[in-house]
Design an enzyme around this catalytic site. Structure first.
Site, mmCIF file in Angstrom:
data_model
loop_
_atom_site.group_PDB
_atom_site.id
_atom_site.type_symbol
_atom_site.label_atom_id
_atom_site.label_comp_id
_atom_site.label_asym_id
_atom_site.label_seq_id
_atom_site.Cartn_x
_atom_site.Cartn_y
_atom_site.Cartn_z
ATOM 1 N N CYS A 72 0.946 -1.370 0.196
ATOM 2 C CA CYS A 72 0.062 -0.022 0.553
ATOM 3 C C CYS A 72 0.983 1.181 -0.082
ATOM 4 O O CYS A 72 0.366 2.581 0.047
ATOM 5 C CB CYS A 72 -1.230 -0.012 0.746
ATOM 6 S SG CYS A 72 -1.977 -1.488 0.659
ATOM 7 N N HIS A 98 -1.958 8.962 5.117
ATOM 8 C CA HIS A 98 -2.515 7.801 4.450
ATOM 9 C C HIS A 98 -3.940 7.206 4.834
ATOM 10 O O HIS A 98 -4.207 6.772 4.207
ATOM 11 C CB HIS A 98 -1.368 6.374 5.186
ATOM 12 C CG HIS A 98 -1.858 4.999 4.751
ATOM 13 N ND1 HIS A 98 -1.327 4.640 3.324
ATOM 14 C CD2 HIS A 98 -1.789 3.509 5.904
ATOM 15 C CE1 HIS A 98 -1.637 3.433 3.319
ATOM 16 N NE2 HIS A 98 -1.675 3.344 4.317
ATOM 17 N N GLU A 109 -0.802 7.179 12.826
ATOM 18 C CA GLU A 109 -0.141 7.299 11.915
ATOM 19 C C GLU A 109 -0.080 9.826 12.918
ATOM 20 O O GLU A 109 0.461 9.857 12.366
ATOM 21 C CB GLU A 109 -1.158 7.922 10.799
ATOM 22 C CG GLU A 109 -0.684 8.775 9.459
ATOM 23 C CD GLU A 109 -1.452 8.569 8.483
ATOM 24 O OE1 GLU A 109 -2.501 8.119 8.786
ATOM 25 O OE2 GLU A 109 -0.736 10.013 7.659
ATOM 26 N N LYS A 130 -8.497 8.481 1.224
ATOM 27 C CA LYS A 130 -8.904 7.664 0.996
ATOM 28 C C LYS A 130 -10.642 7.516 1.690
ATOM 29 O O LYS A 130 -11.624 6.470 1.625
ATOM 30 C CB LYS A 130 -8.246 6.750 1.690
ATOM 31 C CG LYS A 130 -7.059 5.955 1.465
ATOM 32 C CD LYS A 130 -6.172 5.364 2.212
ATOM 33 C CE LYS A 130 -5.063 5.282 1.626
ATOM 34 N NZ LYS A 130 -3.863 5.738 1.473
ATOM 35 N N HIS A 188 -9.046 2.170 -0.716
ATOM 36 C CA HIS A 188 -8.079 2.403 -0.281
ATOM 37 C C HIS A 188 -7.921 1.669 -1.445
ATOM 38 O O HIS A 188 -7.871 0.848 -1.490
ATOM 39 C CB HIS A 188 -6.890 1.671 0.330
ATOM 40 C CG HIS A 188 -6.075 1.102 1.151
ATOM 41 N ND1 HIS A 188 -5.305 1.886 0.105
ATOM 42 C CD2 HIS A 188 -4.912 1.091 2.400
ATOM 43 C CE1 HIS A 188 -4.048 1.277 0.397
ATOM 44 N NE2 HIS A 188 -4.234 1.398 1.592
ATOM 45 N N PHE A 236 1.798 -2.534 5.118
ATOM 46 C CA PHE A 236 2.343 -4.261 5.185
ATOM 47 C C PHE A 236 3.521 -4.498 4.428
ATOM 48 O O PHE A 236 4.598 -4.797 3.865
ATOM 49 C CB PHE A 236 1.778 -5.927 3.805
ATOM 50 C CG PHE A 236 -0.091 -5.646 4.685
ATOM 51 C CD1 PHE A 236 -0.606 -4.987 5.460
ATOM 52 C CD2 PHE A 236 -0.774 -6.998 3.613
ATOM 53 C CE1 PHE A 236 -2.236 -5.651 5.506
ATOM 54 C CE2 PHE A 236 -2.233 -7.030 4.306
ATOM 55 C CZ PHE A 236 -2.460 -6.290 5.337
#
Lengths: 406, 421
Positions: free
Chosen positions: B177, B310, B321, B342, B347, B406
């Site tokens: 991502c 993000h 975050e 997002k 996402h 990830f």
């Protein structure tokens, strides 16, 4: 001012062994690592052998929970252990200093991803395993390896097909030379699984027949032998190695990567792209073709791809062509691991004073402009620059110049 | 300290001269940007597969996408959906950069010095689904081996280059991502080191039951809407899309009279080495990525005008975050505008940070910043100004785009006004 990038350790897991000297010896003896398929068979049964490793991760990773790692993850994590040991990057040093990892892989693990999806189809989406999902991302092996060995430097995965390992080494070398990193494990890995072998067979890419393996540059070559493996090189900034009292096996003098936009359908363009790439790598290394002491060819046994490589080598070197080594007749096409394994063999050849020839070559192909190919190993009297070539199946090409440490 | 803004003080700056994107909100730079500014949502019931076996049913799909007009050399049906989205975004971006037909001679370009760097999470996962569907039903006897020829993720960058005739460096970075930012960072290096004169950089992912299943199993998918930084946020929403940025060395872009949206002046990468699917509890990797990005661009945190978060909308991501941003920005962390698109397009995985790259470039060019929609209730654990629900006008000198993934992969990219150099 660019910084010099040296190789201070290697870790290699291949179908011909897990240490550079035995891999090198097997290749010099012309041996191959194919064996009868274990764990699955192909419906067509035309291919009954492939390059599977009898692999036990516990041998390399005695402590810790292996369950979260799939086979690709275990192969790469194990190769990393070997490379860290070889280069003297123990746990204490890794705590103090960031070590990065750049990993080339073609698939990550297509087996894990397919199994994850299959379980959702058969049992229902709520019955899939979270572990498997974590491993279904293509950067899983690099992430798992970083967690296992606490590699907290930069971490990138590159997937340029069978050139991925060359791309990953080039990527790491650049980041070290510009000062973004100082120590990076670079190379690649791919597992062999039903999904990849079966698909390669169905796509007509494999050398057919029982016991038949890939025969790079051979007149009768008819396809590749698919293999698995993982290989990583510890790349470091040169002055730091001297400062910590480490030793270097070799140096990356230059590299280049490019792409054939015709993906093999325009023969002339393919040759031109590779020719330019080889020249560019030599130029960056600041050496003339005449100074290259050996070629580590990419040749995998494909009629088309090997011919393209032969033509490009001829255009760059002409009558000055140094001896050519090609290891995929023995190691098979191990995809992400291939280029790093080639590098491991080059480094070992300097130590041993000889380099494997074109492993698996039986019958000379008169249509190729490479008149002096031989399956026999050749002597390396004075180690010198070697050109490593990586050519993919669908357009990606790469080249790298390695030289002994000075 | 000193007046850094506007100082022509350092070497490395890459021009962003073209933008293309296919998103759940629309297609093309203008439509996507206007969609973001208007706070529209591209999220709806999943249509591409049956979700009746799942306990969640919403997604952010690209509806009604026709790849055909973007394909002139390749056959659009011969490539997977992620490649189709990527090629379309690449064509749009080249068009936007006034390099529509990649007429190398006319544009003074050498095809060998035009490259591609793309990111993805899953590559072409629909090929795995197709394989499994065949295996379950019809059998594999007639299977053509597409897992070898159409599936491996490098084909996405390869298909762009094959479609456009680009023979330069071709790189696929599947950094999940954060992949778009990794691709932009790599393209930045390729151009800075003189290995190419033009790079297309971005990311692409196709909506897939595999990805959906995974996030559903982790309990990460929100049941209805995505509300990043809201106290009641319930998760992320999987999406799909692609975005591509045309990147050129600044002097070349200026020499050809290109319109320059923004500059990329630095980036930072880091790895948590902590957990495959969970971020580091202190956000230390995210902090290192932001700090390295600032350092490499020669900027201080207090010079950043806007942060593209993000901001997935999961309880954990947004909390960690916010904490990481607080460590980098200090007291200013609660006032520097930080929004997450997002909230509007879900996402989009490997495309996400590439689309957010477009957002940052446009924010710099347009002096407007998109909102975080669906925001209702502040969360004391996310003490940020998330630009709630309404776009805002702002002098955006420096924008920072953050992405986490990830594998513990973190990446931040810095965008600036062209006048800064």
């Amino acid at each position: 001012m660019k910084r010099r990038v040296v190789i201070t350790g290697v870790g290699a897991l291949s179908v011909l062994g897990d240490d550079p000297s035995s891999i090198h010896r097997s290749l010099c003896e012309g041996r191959h690592g194919r064996r009868p398929l274990l764990g699955f068979e192909l419906p067509s049964r035309t291919v009954s052998e492939a390059g599977q490793i009898a692999f036990e991760a516990r041998r390399y990773l005695p402590q810790g929970n292996l369950r979260p790692l799939d086979r690709t993850g275990q192969l790469v994590t194990s190769a990393a252990q070997l490379a860290l040991d070889d280069s003297g990057w123990d746990a204490e040093r890794r705590r103090e200093h960031p070590v990065g990892l750049t990993l080339g892989t073609m698939f990550g693990s297509v087996r894990t991803i397919a199994a994850f999806d299959q379980r959702a189809l058969e049992a229902g989406p709520q019955y899939v395993k979270p572990f498997d999902f974590a491993n279904s991302v293509i950067n899983a092996a690099a992430g798992q390896t970083a967690i296992w060995h606490h590699l907290w430097g930069l971490n990138s995965t590159l997937t340029g097909g069978p050139t991925a390992g060359a791309q990953a080494m080039a990527y790491a070398a650049d980041l070290i030379s510009i000062g973004r990193a100082s120590s990076v494990l670079a190379g690649g890995g791919d597992e062999l699984c039903f999904e990849s072998l079966f698909s390669a067979d169905q796509a007509g890419l494999l050398a057919p027949g029982r016991g038949e393996g890939a025969r790079p540059f051979d007149r009768q070559r008819s396809g590749m032998s698919l293999s698995e493996g993982a290989a990583l090189l510890m790349l470091e900034e040169a002055s730091g190695v001297a400062a910590r009292g480490g030793r270097a096996y070799g140096e990356i003098l230059g590299h280049a990567t490019a792409f054939d936009p015709s993906r093999g359908t325009d023969r002339e363009l393919g040759i031109e792209v590779l020719t330019r790439t080889l020249k560019q790598a030599l130029e960056e290394a600041a050496i003339d073709p005449g100074e290259v002491t050996a070629i580590s060819a990419s040749a995998l046994g494909s009629p088309r791809v090997d011919a393209c490589e032969a033509q490009a080598l001829d255009r760059v070197f002409g009558a000055e062509l140094p001896p050519v080594s090609a290891v995929k007749g023995g190691l098979g096409e191990s995809l992400g691991a291939s280029a790093a394994l080639q590098a491991v063999v080059i480094l070992e050849s300097w130590r041993q004073g000889r380099m494997p020839g074109v492993v698996g070559l039986e019958e000379h192909d008169d249509t190729l402009p490479l008149p002096r190919l031989s399956a026999e190993p050749f002597a390396v009297k004075v180690p010198g620059p070697v050109l490593l070539v990586a050519v993919g199946l669908d357009g990606n090409v790469g080249a790298m110049v390695l030289a002994p440490a000075t | 300290m000193n007046k850094r803004r506007g100082n022509k003080r350092r070497g490395r700056a890459i021009a962003v001269t073209g933008l293309g994107a296919i998103t759940p909100l629309g297609s093309g730079r203008q439509e996507v940007w206007q969609g973001f500014l208007s706070g529209r949502s591209g999220i709806g019931p999943v249509e591409s597969f049956d979700t009746s076996a799942y306990n969640v049913h919403v997604g952010a799909e690209v509806k009604g996408f026709d790849p055909q007009p973007y394909f002139r050399r390749l056959e659009s049906s011969a490539v997977g959906r992620a490649s189709q989205l990527a090629v379309a975004a690449a064509r749009q971006a080249l068009d936007d950069a006034d390099l529509e037909d990649a007429d190398f001679e006319k544009d003074g370009l050498d095809p060998f010095r035009c490259g591609v760097a793309m990111g993805t999470t899953s590559g072409e996962p629909l090929e795995v689904e197709h394989f499994n569907d065949l295996r379950a039903v019809a059998g594999l006897a007639e299977y053509g081996g597409e897992l070898m020829t159409r599936y491996p993720s490098h084909v996405i960058a390869a298909h762009i280059a094959a479609e456009l005739g680009f023979a330069g460096p071709n790189t696929m970075i599947p950094a999940a991502c954060a992949a778009g930012n990794y691709a932009m960072g790599h393209a930045f290096e390729v151009l800075s080191s003189g290995r190419a004169d033009l790079m297309l950089a971005g990311g692409a992912d196709a909506f897939s039951r595999i990805t959906y299943t995974g996030f559903a199993r982790l309990g990460a998918i929100a049941p209805d809407v995505c509300r990043p930084f809201d106290r009641q946020r319930q998760g992320m929403i999987p999406g799909e899309g692609a975005a591509v940025l045309v990147l050129e060395p600044l002097d070349r872009a200026r020499a050809r009279g290109a319109h320059i949206y923004a500059l990329i002046t630095g980036y930072g990468l880091s790895c948590d080495a902590h957990h495959m699917t969970a971020a580091h509890p202190e956000g230390s990797g995210a902090v290192r990525a932001m700090e390295e990005a600032l350092r490499s661009s020669g900027r201080r945190a207090d010079e950043v005008s806007y942060v593209s978060a993000h901001g997935t909308g999961t309880p954990t991501n947004d909390r960690l975050e916010s904490r990481a941003v607080a460590r980098v920005f200090g007291e200013r962390s609660s006032v520097v505008p930080m929004s997450s698109v997002k909230s509007m397009i879900g996402h989009t995985m490997g495309a996400a940070s590439a689309i957010e790259g477009l957002v940052c470039a446009m924010a710099v060019a347009d002096d407007r910043i998109p909102p975080t929609i669906n925001f209702q209730e502040p969360d004391p654990e996310c003490a940020v100004d998330c630009v709630a629900n309404q776009a805002r006008s702002l002098d955006v000198q420096v924008a920072m785009s953050n992405a986490y993934a990830f594998g513990g992969n973190n990446a931040s990219v810095i965008f600036e006004k062209p006048s800064a150099h």
